[in-house]
Every structure is written in C-alpha cells, then in structure tokens.
Scaffold this motif. Structure first.
Motif, PDB file in Angstrom:
ATOM      1  N   THR A  85       0.766  -1.270   0.062  1.00 47.84           N
ATOM      2  CA  THR A  85      -0.030  -0.165  -0.062  1.00 47.84           C
ATOM      3  C   THR A  85       0.917   1.366  -0.102  1.00 47.84           C
ATOM      4  O   THR A  85       0.376   2.293  -0.110  1.00 47.84           O
ATOM      5  CB  THR A  85      -0.860  -0.023   1.241  1.00 47.84           C
ATOM      6  OG1 THR A  85      -0.174  -0.015   2.320  1.00 47.84           O
ATOM      7  CG2 THR A  85      -1.737  -1.085   1.286  1.00 47.84           C
ATOM      8  N   ASP A  86       2.248   1.115   0.315  1.00 46.62           N
ATOM      9  CA  ASP A  86       3.048   2.207   0.175  1.00 46.62           C
ATOM     10  C   ASP A  86       3.724   2.460  -1.068  1.00 46.62           C
ATOM     11  O   ASP A  86       4.946   3.059  -1.115  1.00 46.62           O
ATOM     12  CB  ASP A  86       3.835   2.250   1.636  1.00 46.62           C
ATOM     13  CG  ASP A  86       4.942   0.778   1.432  1.00 46.62           C
ATOM     14  OD1 ASP A  86       4.575   0.107   0.519  1.00 46.62           O
ATOM     15  OD2 ASP A  86       5.900   0.920   2.199  1.00 46.62           O
ATOM     16  N   SER A  87       3.530   1.864  -2.122  1.00 43.93           N
ATOM     17  CA  SER A  87       4.173   2.011  -3.385  1.00 43.93           C
ATOM     18  C   SER A  87       4.152   3.308  -3.930  1.00 43.93           C
ATOM     19  O   SER A  87       3.059   4.038  -3.981  1.00 43.93           O
ATOM     20  CB  SER A  87       3.621   0.887  -4.374  1.00 43.93           C
ATOM     21  OG  SER A  87       4.115   1.032  -5.616  1.00 43.93           O
ATOM     22  N   GLU A  88       5.534   3.857  -4.441  1.00 41.78           N
ATOM     23  CA  GLU A  88       5.740   5.039  -4.824  1.00 41.78           C
ATOM     24  C   GLU A  88       5.438   5.044  -6.320  1.00 41.78           C
ATOM     25  O   GLU A  88       5.930   4.243  -6.749  1.00 41.78           O
ATOM     26  CB  GLU A  88       6.806   5.831  -4.377  1.00 41.78           C
ATOM     27  CG  GLU A  88       6.888   5.890  -2.792  1.00 41.78           C
ATOM     28  CD  GLU A  88       8.264   6.405  -2.470  1.00 41.78           C
ATOM     29  OE1 GLU A  88       9.125   6.788  -3.312  1.00 41.78           O
ATOM     30  OE2 GLU A  88       8.502   6.578  -1.299  1.00 41.78           O
ATOM     31  N   GLY A  89       4.734   6.063  -6.999  1.00 40.38           N
ATOM     32  CA  GLY A  89       4.774   6.279  -8.311  1.00 40.38           C
ATOM     33  C   GLY A  89       3.685   5.047  -8.902  1.00 40.38           C
ATOM     34  O   GLY A  89       2.840   4.753  -8.372  1.00 40.38           O
ATOM     35  N   PRO A  90       3.811   4.898 -10.135  1.00 38.34           N
ATOM     36  CA  PRO A  90       2.873   4.113 -10.765  1.00 38.34           C
ATOM     37  C   PRO A  90       3.114   2.473 -10.712  1.00 38.34           C
ATOM     38  O   PRO A  90       2.239   1.783 -11.169  1.00 38.34           O
ATOM     39  CB  PRO A  90       3.078   4.217 -12.360  1.00 38.34           C
ATOM     40  CG  PRO A  90       4.388   4.827 -12.274  1.00 38.34           C
ATOM     41  CD  PRO A  90       4.954   5.393 -11.023  1.00 38.34           C
ATOM     42  N   ALA A  91       4.296   2.097  -9.919  1.00 37.03           N
ATOM     43  CA  ALA A  91       4.292   0.667  -9.861  1.00 37.03           C
ATOM     44  C   ALA A  91       3.506   0.005  -9.232  1.00 37.03           C
ATOM     45  O   ALA A  91       2.992   0.695  -8.189  1.00 37.03           O
ATOM     46  CB  ALA A  91       5.756   0.479  -9.300  1.00 37.03           C
ATOM     47  N   VAL A  92       3.171  -1.346  -9.666  1.00 37.47           N
ATOM     48  CA  VAL A  92       2.271  -2.156  -8.727  1.00 37.47           C
ATOM     49  C   VAL A  92       3.153  -3.086  -8.227  1.00 37.47           C
ATOM     50  O   VAL A  92       3.936  -4.001  -8.743  1.00 37.47           O
ATOM     51  CB  VAL A  92       1.443  -2.906  -9.583  1.00 37.47           C
ATOM     52  CG1 VAL A  92       0.606  -3.866  -8.975  1.00 37.47           C
ATOM     53  CG2 VAL A  92       0.445  -1.849 -10.321  1.00 37.47           C
ATOM     54  N   ARG A  93       3.496  -3.138  -6.888  1.00 38.25           N
ATOM     55  CA  ARG A  93       4.367  -4.109  -6.006  1.00 38.25           C
ATOM     56  C   ARG A  93       3.634  -4.979  -5.242  1.00 38.25           C
ATOM     57  O   ARG A  93       2.642  -4.472  -4.376  1.00 38.25           O
ATOM     58  CB  ARG A  93       5.302  -3.001  -5.274  1.00 38.25           C
ATOM     59  CG  ARG A  93       6.544  -3.749  -4.648  1.00 38.25           C
ATOM     60  CD  ARG A  93       7.483  -2.730  -4.247  1.00 38.25           C
ATOM     61  NE  ARG A  93       7.056  -1.853  -3.102  1.00 38.25           N
ATOM     62  CZ  ARG A  93       6.865  -1.957  -1.767  1.00 38.25           C
ATOM     63  NH1 ARG A  93       7.174  -3.319  -1.400  1.00 38.25           N
ATOM     64  NH2 ARG A  93       6.477  -1.317  -0.912  1.00 38.25           N
ATOM     65  N   PHE A  94       4.252  -6.047  -5.190  1.00 39.22           N
ATOM     66  CA  PHE A  94       3.503  -6.890  -4.441  1.00 39.22           C
ATOM     67  C   PHE A  94       4.063  -6.909  -2.914  1.00 39.22           C
ATOM     68  O   PHE A  94       5.215  -6.420  -2.647  1.00 39.22           O
ATOM     69  CB  PHE A  94       3.661  -8.419  -4.763  1.00 39.22           C
ATOM     70  CG  PHE A  94       3.078  -8.834  -5.897  1.00 39.22           C
ATOM     71  CD1 PHE A  94       1.855  -9.662  -5.605  1.00 39.22           C
ATOM     72  CD2 PHE A  94       3.427  -8.698  -7.257  1.00 39.22           C
ATOM     73  CE1 PHE A  94       1.075 -10.126  -7.034  1.00 39.22           C
ATOM     74  CE2 PHE A  94       2.753  -9.234  -8.278  1.00 39.22           C
ATOM     75  CZ  PHE A  94       1.503  -9.608  -7.945  1.00 39.22           C
ATOM     76  N   ALA A  95       3.182  -7.417  -1.908  1.00 42.54           N
ATOM     77  CA  ALA A  95       3.535  -7.162  -0.529  1.00 42.54           C
ATOM     78  C   ALA A  95       4.933  -7.794  -0.134  1.00 42.54           C
ATOM     79  O   ALA A  95       5.473  -7.344   0.737  1.00 42.54           O
ATOM     80  CB  ALA A  95       2.455  -7.336   0.333  1.00 42.54           C
ATOM     81  N   HIS A  96       5.178  -9.192  -0.728  1.00 46.43           N
ATOM     82  CA  HIS A  96       6.315  -9.734  -0.643  1.00 46.43           C
ATOM     83  C   HIS A  96       6.575 -10.466  -1.932  1.00 46.43           C
ATOM     84  O   HIS A  96       5.873 -11.036  -2.672  1.00 46.43           O
ATOM     85  CB  HIS A  96       6.080 -10.746   0.319  1.00 46.43           C
ATOM     86  CG  HIS A  96       7.406 -11.499   1.044  1.00 46.43           C
ATOM     87  ND1 HIS A  96       8.016 -12.485   0.377  1.00 46.43           N
ATOM     88  CD2 HIS A  96       8.216 -11.241   2.115  1.00 46.43           C
ATOM     89  CE1 HIS A  96       9.084 -13.014   0.901  1.00 46.43           C
ATOM     90  NE2 HIS A  96       9.251 -12.182   1.875  1.00 46.43           N
ATOM     91  N   PRO A  97       7.928 -10.569  -2.323  1.00 47.38           N
ATOM     92  CA  PRO A  97       8.197 -11.260  -3.623  1.00 47.38           C
ATOM     93  C   PRO A  97       7.592 -12.671  -3.768  1.00 47.38           C
ATOM     94  O   PRO A  97       7.260 -13.206  -4.704  1.00 47.38           O
ATOM     95  CB  PRO A  97       9.731 -11.253  -3.749  1.00 47.38           C
ATOM     96  CG  PRO A  97      10.190 -10.234  -2.753  1.00 47.38           C
ATOM     97  CD  PRO A  97       9.156  -9.947  -1.744  1.00 47.38           C
TER      98      PRO A  97
END
Length: 937
Positions: A322-334
């Motif tokens: 939920t703290d992803s910066e910018g447009p990236a979609v980041r999983f909470a853990h790899p």
C-alpha cells in the motif's frame, strides 16, 4: 581471473543456529548479561524462534530457573494456559511462600479447579504471580522465555505484564518473541520490564541465505539460483529453506526465464487471501506477477481494463503493497508474486506473457515475454531474443543478456544460423561477465558434450578455464584438449596460450614463463586478427614485466594502450587500463592513480562487469589506504568483500586487501582472521600469487597486533615465494619495511639491515621513492638498536618529511610514531601528540590506540650524555646484548627498554637471559652491581 571461493566472514560468535543473526544475537546476549530483558520481533518465518531458542540455551545455563511457554493461535482462547505452562511445574516450590488468598487464586487458575477469573480474583491473581516470581528469584536468577507473544491468552498476558512492570531489581529477566509486520510491538513492550531491549530481525543478505542453505544440506546450488532464492524469499529464512527444499526435490531445475518452484506449503501460507478475489482480479494479478516492472498503464495495455479497482482490492487484502511510490504495482512480498505465478496453469501463464509481449514498451521485455509465450523452435523469436541479448549487453546487464541468449538458443532450429551452440557460448561468456560462473560452466559442458566444431569447443574450454578462477590447477587436463581442438588456427591458439600464461603465473609460480606465453599469445592473436585477445595478452605481458622489474615494461604498456582499443578490454580488470593503474601506484603517482581507477570502476559498473567492479573497488581502496584515508579505504574494502562474497568472485583477493584495511582503520582481530583464511584458501588452490599476497597481509597485521615473531615467520615466507616467482620490484607487495622492523623487534639486527640493503638496491634501480623512505624508517630502527640514537632520529625526521611530500599519510604517521618512541621526554613539542594527530587525520584507529598506550607509559630514563666506555665485562656481548645491559645499568625496566630500543618485551627478556648466561650472573641486580663497581672511585 575469476576467484571462486566460499569465503566465510569471521565473526566473534557464529552459532550454527543463528546464521546471519550474529549482530542481534550478540546484542541480546549482552543485554541479558547486563541483567536486562529482550523482546525479539519481526514477520513470520524471519527466525525469531530460532534466535530465541539459541539465546535460551546459552544464557539459560547461567540462571537457576528457566520458565518457558510457547503460545499457539488455536489455543489463544484458553484463559491462563500460558501461565500454567510457565508456573505449573514450580507451583509446589513457591506455594507455601504465598499468602493464602494468593495461593488459592493461583492454584485455581493454574489447575482449572474452581471459578478463578480476572474479574473475580483480579488483584489476588496479579499479586500471586508477582509473589511467585519473587519467591523463585530469592533462590537464584530466573529467566522467563516466551515465544509467539501475539498468541498469548489475554488473561496470561495481563498477569505477566502486571508482574513485569513491578519486578524492579528482582533478578527475573524476560526473553520473548512476537510476530510483527511493521513496528507494532508497543503493546508487548509496555507489558515488559522497563529495561527491555527490543530487537527487530530483518531479512538475510544473499551471502547469509547461501550459508543457511549450505548448513541445511542444500549444497551445490548455482549462485544464480541462490540469487533467485534470495530475491523470491525476500531474505526470509523460512521461505528460503522451503524454496531450497522444493528445488532439491524437483526432477529438473527451472529453465532460463522460468520462476523457482514454490512448494505447496508456501503457496498456502501466502495465497490464502487470494480466494477472496474474483477470477478477473486474480488474472490481473497473474499478469502483474509475470511482468518485470508492472504498472497500472502496463496492465491496461495488456487488456486489464479494471486494473485500478482490482489492485486496490488486492492491496486491502495485503497482497499488494500500500506504500508503493509512483505508478508501480508492487507485491507485499516477492513470494506472493512467485506463488501466484506458480499456482497458475501453464496456458494462463503463456497468455499473460503473450499479452505483455505486445504491451511492454522495452524491446528486451517484449522479447522475453514473446519467448515465454512461445513453445518449440522459431527462428524469428530466436533472432529477436538474440537482438535483445545484445541490447542488454550494451546496457551493462550481462546477466539478463545470458538469460536471453539461452532463450534464443532454445528457440533456434537445428539448422539455424547462428547455431544454438554459438548462442549458448555467447550466453556463457555473458554469464562469466556477470559473475555467474556456475551457470557459465554448465553451459560450456553442455556444448562440449555434443559439439564437434573446433571453434565452439575451444570457446567452451575457455569458459571452463575462466570459471575455475585462481584454482587453475584443478583444470590442468583441459589445456592439452584445448590445444588439440585449436589445431593450427592462430585465433584459437591465441586463446589457449593466453590462458597458459595465467597458468604459468598462478600454478607454476613463474613470472618469466607467464610473460613468454603472453607474448606468444599476442603474436598469434595479431596473426589471426583477434585484437581483443592481443590486447589482453599484451596487458598481461606488461604487468608481468612491471612486477619483474623488467626494462621492457614501459614499452609493452604503450603497445597495449595503442589504438584500436576494444571498449570492453579497456575497462577489464586484466586489460591495459588496469596494468597502467598498477604502474601508477607502484610509481607513487597517487592522484593519477585515483583518477584512473575511479574512471575504470565507473565504466565497469556501467557495463555490469562484476569481476572488474570487485577488482577496481579493491584498487581504489588500496589507493585510498596509501594516501592515508583509512576510513574511506575500509568502507571500499568492505564493499568489495561483500560483492565478492555475493558473486563468488575475487574473495581471496578482497580478503587480503580488507585485512590490511581493517588493520589500518578497523578491527585488528578481524584483520588477522581474514588474512589467515585468505592464506589457507590460496594454499588450498596452489595459487602462488595470492599466497604471497595473503602472507604479506598476514605479516603486516601481525606486526600491527604486536606479534613481531609471527610477522617475521610470515614475511620470510613471502620473501621465499617472491624469489621463486621472479618478482624483483619491491613496490609490488611493500612488505620489506615491515619485515625489517619485525626483525629489529625480535633482536635480529643483522638480518634486518640485510633486508634493507638488498631491497634498497632494487628500489633505487626502479626509482621507488616511497619504498626507499619506508626502508630508511626501518634502518633508523636498526641504528637505534645499535645505539646510534641521534643518527636514527635525524634519519626519521627526513623520512617523515619525504613521505608527507609523496602523499603517503599513514606511512608518514608511522614515521612520526617511531620518532616519538625514540625520543620521549626530550624538550620541545610532545612527539606523541604529533603522531596522534597524524593517525587521527588518517582515521587509523588501531595505530591511534597504540600511540595512546605508548604515551601513557612512563618515559624511560635518559642515558648519560657521555656514558664512557662499557665495562670490560660487557665486551664479549653482542651489540643488542650490550645495549640492553647498558640500559639495565641505567635503571630502566624491561618495558622501558623495549620502548627505547623499539623491540618487544619478550625480546628484552630473551636477551637478558643470554646476558646472564654469558656473564655468569643470575639477575638484573647483578648487572646493576657491575655498574656500581664501574663507577666507584
């Protein structure tokens, strides 16, 4: 050359059960030893329980009583269960010491008999737990060990918190662990004693994950696989071990571009919330997991129109950050991404890659997705992948180039041009550049197993040799086969003879043989039109000639630097740029050396040349060390050591340099451990070059540590090795001054002067000004030991000035230190203050500690201005024996004599023993009596 070595970093404490947790383990242990309490916290699987058990096992043996509980989620609703686990077995021991009301309430709570509750017996129960702990502590210290505090039943948590806050000086300590995802451990900390230390366990490094996998039996994994395990696990030990187990149980390893197999246990752990998402949202997350750098725009382009709402819902469920910066979609853990991808059927994964092959803007990403969406061979796909590999190579991403090259080979038809093996070999060479030597070796062996094409076979043999690193003796059988495959082709022969040059140097320990092979390789490469190999061979020849003190060295360096140049060779660690850098350092041109190595390091990093990056980090550290910037040098050396350990490249060489940097600006014990292990590994490999370097560093560190005898043993071996190698330039290792100084300290004055004289002849021939200054410093010690104090002081004053002008800050400070020790108590500015100032400027902490210790010692008595002739009874003594005996006659202690003559106390004691024997006396008192007899009227 690539150096492959599983190099373990020395540590004060390295219990097998807490691999990678030495620092928090030591911090927790120190806190417990001070009488405090400890709260470990971190996410699931991070290793809290492992560290907790190790601490309890070690520290629990020092206390009288250990109370334990380990809560579980399924039992967290049962009141007083944790309290029963803690106090149930000791209730009989303390019940008689409790007031009746407290005893009744506690027995009812622990046994389940009666109707005890916090609402009805709240105060009595609270006081009963506090009283029970105090009663146990009255008989001896108590350690309370509680794991998984988050599952503690509320009643037990309330009672323990009440007691913990009121224990005061009572010898009761808490050792607890709680699962947290962020920093939310305040509730548990408030329920702990006031002096509790909270320690968060973070992710392991790649090297630590590798050590953990090895320890658990998952050995033989390629470094690229360990890298993938580390990335996918996020450094979580539990996740890494489960991934390692899945790989060990898999019938075949994953192919290039494919993710790691994720075991069912981990899938269930991280994907339990996935069922709460609709099918379309799950498919959107699958597309995101297949992408390298997914964004909402990329998901839209890949046919996911509702990506915003679907990713928002996934974030609410904790699947996306939920703290992803910018447009990236980041999983909470790899691991969530890896598990999601592994869970999907093959046809859905291919569909996701097909969509991304159209949506991605980067040509490398488009090619990769196209390959993963395609089954079977396809010349068009193979060509696009080969183009993408070349682009990745140009961008400085050789690891990606290797992966794409292998995909290109897989999709190349049997009759394709270039052929599949040619593409595999290019991938192997990219893997070597990226530091993935295990992968490169495997590819080369695959080509050798089926190819009969001489050019392909020789290239494959070269990869096998490169992958062996400094352990060239292990691949001795390869050279005859490579020569046979090369036939009479000068291009192929040049490749083999270039590697034979390295063999002559590393295995045979013969610079002359290496030089001849390199010159032959350069000639063959020129005939065959292979400029790259010609440049590398000339660079080798130039470096060998430089170290040998050969007069042709400058001319060979010029030949190696002539145009046309190969851009990759220009910044290669074995290229002409590196050879010129070494020449600048040996010629005392430190500013030019710093500018040169900074440029080479930047270019190596830009091109992703891992081995060259490790090498130039070391060279920059060496440059800073010589300039007296010990703190900066130590930071660079440690960075080089970390990168070397992670990549498995240059570990021995980095350890050698780091040991010297530690001895100059860090921790001497750590320096000793690194130097000894480097020497052991070099000896195991039969590597004469790094054996001499490792022993030179060990001798230097031993000298800094005060072990003069050990330094002499190590440096005498270096002298023998370099004589065998044919090294005549003393600027190569710069150990000669250390050897002479150590010899003086153990009383071997004649040998010390011989070392100075022989080395000075070579240094004068080659105009090595800094070496000459250091030799003069050592000679001043020899003169002081012979009683020529005024001459020694004058010589040292000159040495300090010369070293300052050359820019050798640390050596200048060492000269000031010797000068201070030879003239303590003399009028004028305090000499120790000057030495301390110079060492402080260099951030040379080990040396600064020596100065402070020396300054704290009482000054030895000044000798008489005109002592007159020594008594006849002393004339039969050796020079050092007369000096020591004369100072005893002046009333100096052994420590004062050692400081005055710049030798060790042990040397003073040994010298006095010989004096007693020769003079037929028993003690210092008898020497003083001789002096009194001499001065009687």
């Amino acid at each position: 050359m690539t150096v492959r070595r599983d190099f373990k970093e020395p540590a004060r404490c390295r219990p097998d059960l807490v691999i990678g947790r030495e620092e928090p383990f030591a911090g927790a242990r120190d806190q417990l030893e001070r009488g405090g309490s400890v709260l470990l916290h971190g996410p699931a699987g991070i290793g809290k329980s492992t560290v907790l058990r190790a601490l309890a096992a070690e520290y629990g043996a020092t206390v009288r009583t250990v109370l334990r509980c380990s809560a579980t989620e399924s039992e967290s609703h049962l009141p007083f269960l944790a309290l029963a686990d803690l106090l149930g077995l000791v209730l009989d021991e303390v019940s008689d010491q409790l007031p009746a009301t407290q005893r009744t309430a506690l027995e009812s709570a622990l046994t389940g008999r009666g109707e005890s509750s916090l609402q009805r017996d709240g105060l009595a129960l609270r006081l009963a737990v506090l009283s029970a702990l105090r009663a146990l502590a009255a008989a001896g210290p108590v350690l309370l060990v509680a794991d998984d505090l988050q599952w503690l039943d509320p009643a037990s948590a309330e009672l323990l918190g009440f007691a913990a806050r009121r224990l005061g000086d009572t010898p009761v300590q808490l050792l607890c662990a709680v699962r947290t995802e962020g920093q939310e451990y305040d509730r548990q900390l408030r329920a702990s004693p006031p002096d509790t230390l909270a320690l968060r366990l973070g992710p392991l490094s790649r090297a630590q994950v590798s050590a953990l996998l090895d320890h658990r039996g998952y050995t033989g994994l390629a470094r690229s696989t360990v890298r993938d395990i580390h990335r996918t696990s996020g450094g979580n030990p539990l996740f890494a071990l489960e991934l390692g187990r899945a790989l060990a149980e898999a019938p075949t390893p994953p192919r290039p571009g494919e993710p790691l197999p994720v075991p069912t246990s981990l899938r269930a752990l991280v994907l339990s919330r996935l069922e709460m998402l609709p099918d379309e949202a799950r498919h959107t997350l699958l597309v995101a997991s297949a992408g390298a750098r997914p964004t909402l725009a990329l998901l839209h382009a890949a046919g996911r129109p509702d990506a915003e709402a679907e990713t928002a819902r996934a974030a609410e469920l904790g699947l996306l950050a939920t703290d992803s910066e910018g447009p990236a979609v980041r999983f909470a853990h790899p691991l969530i991404s890896a598990a999601l991808y592994a869970e999907a059927p093959a046809h859905q994964r291919r569909a996701a890659h097909a969509a991304l092959s159209e949506a991605a803007s980067d040509p490398i990403e488009r090619a990769r997705h196209l390959a993963l969406a395609t089954t079977g061979t396809d010349p068009e796909v193979a060509a696009r992948l080969a183009e993408a590999a070349a682009l990745a190579r140009d961008r400085g991403a050789p690891s990606m180039a290797a992966s794409l090259g292998l995909l290109a080979a897989r999709h190349t038809p049997a009759d394709g041009q270039p052929g599949a093996d040619e593409r595999r070999l290019q991938a192997a060479e990219d893997a070597i550049t990226a530091g993935e030597v295990d992968l490169a070796r495997d590819i080369a062996r695959e080509v050798l197993a089926r190819s009969a094409v001489p050019a392909d076979r020789v290239r494959a043999w070269m990869v096998v040799i490169e992958a062996a690193g400094q352990a060239l003796g292990e691949v001795d059988a390869v050279f005859p086969q490579a020569l046979a495959d090369a036939g009479d082709d000068p291009r192929l022969l040049a490749l083999v003879h270039y590697q034979l040059a390295w063999r002559g140097l590393v295995v045979e320990g013969d610079f002359a043989e290496g030089r001849e092979e390199a010159a032959h390789a350069a000639e063959l490469a020129a005939r065959g039109g292979d400029r790259r190999t010609e440049l590398l061979a000339l660079a080798f020849q130039a470096q060998a000639e430089t170290l040998m003190g050969h007069p042709d060295a400058p001319a060979t360096i010029k030949r190696a630097l002539k145009e046309p140049q190969d851009p990759q060779v220009a910044c290669h660690h074995n290229g002409a740029g590196s050879t010129r850098l070494r020449w600048l350092l040996m010629s005392d041109q430190l500013p030019d050396a710093r500018a040169t190595v900074t440029k080479l390091l930047s270019e190596a990093r830009r091109r992703g040349m891992v081995e060259s990056e490790v090498h130039f980090l070391r060279m920059l550290a060496e440059t800073e060390l010589r300039s007296g910037h010990c703190g900066r040098a130590l930071d660079l050396a440690r960075e080089s050591m970390r990168l070397a350990r992670d990549s498995g490249i240059g570990e021995v060489a980095s350890a050698v340099l780091t040991s010297v940097a530690e001895a100059s600006g860090g921790d001497v014990e750590r320096a000793l451990a690194l130097a000894r292990e480097a020497a052991e590994h070099a000896e195991e490999d039969g590597d004469h070059i790094y054996m001499s370097r490792a022993l030179a560093s060990l001798g230097h560190v031993q000298l800094v540590a005060g072990d003069a005898a050990g330094a002499v043993r190590s440096l005498r071996r270096v002298r023998e090795l370099e004589q065998g190698l044919g090294v005549t330039d003393p600027a190569r290792g710069r150990w000669h001054g250390d050897l002479a100084e150590a010899l003086v300290r153990i009383g071997e004055i004649t040998e010390a002067q011989d070392v100075v004289d022989v080395t000075r002849e070579q240094a004068l021939r080659l105009s090595r000004e800094s070496v000459l200054a250091v030799l003069d410093r050592a000679e001043a010690l020899v003169r002081a030991a012979r009683g020529e104090l005024d001459g020694a002081i004058a010589q040292l004053t000159s040495v300090q000035d010369r070293l300052a002008k050359l820019g050798y800050g640390l050596e200048e400070a060492r000269a000031a230190f010797v000068l201070a020790r030879l003239r303590p108590g003399r009028p004028g500015p305090t000499a120790y203050d000057e030495a301390a100032r110079l060492f402080r400027r260099c951030r040379a902490l080990p040396w600064l500690r020596q100065v402070e210790a020396a300054a704290a010692m009482p000054a030895p008595p000044e000798p008489a201005l005109a002592p007159g002739p020594a008594p006849a009874v002393l004339e039969g003594l050796a020079s050092m024996e007369r000096q020591v005996a004369a100072l005893v006659m002046e009333g100096a202690t052994n420590r004062e004599i050692a400081a005055r003559l710049f030798i060790s106390v042990k040397t003073v004691e040994a010298t006095l023993t010989r004096v007693y024997r020769k003079l037929g006396i028993r003690s210092r008192v008898d020497i003083v009596r001789l002096a009194a007899g001499r001065r009687a009227p």
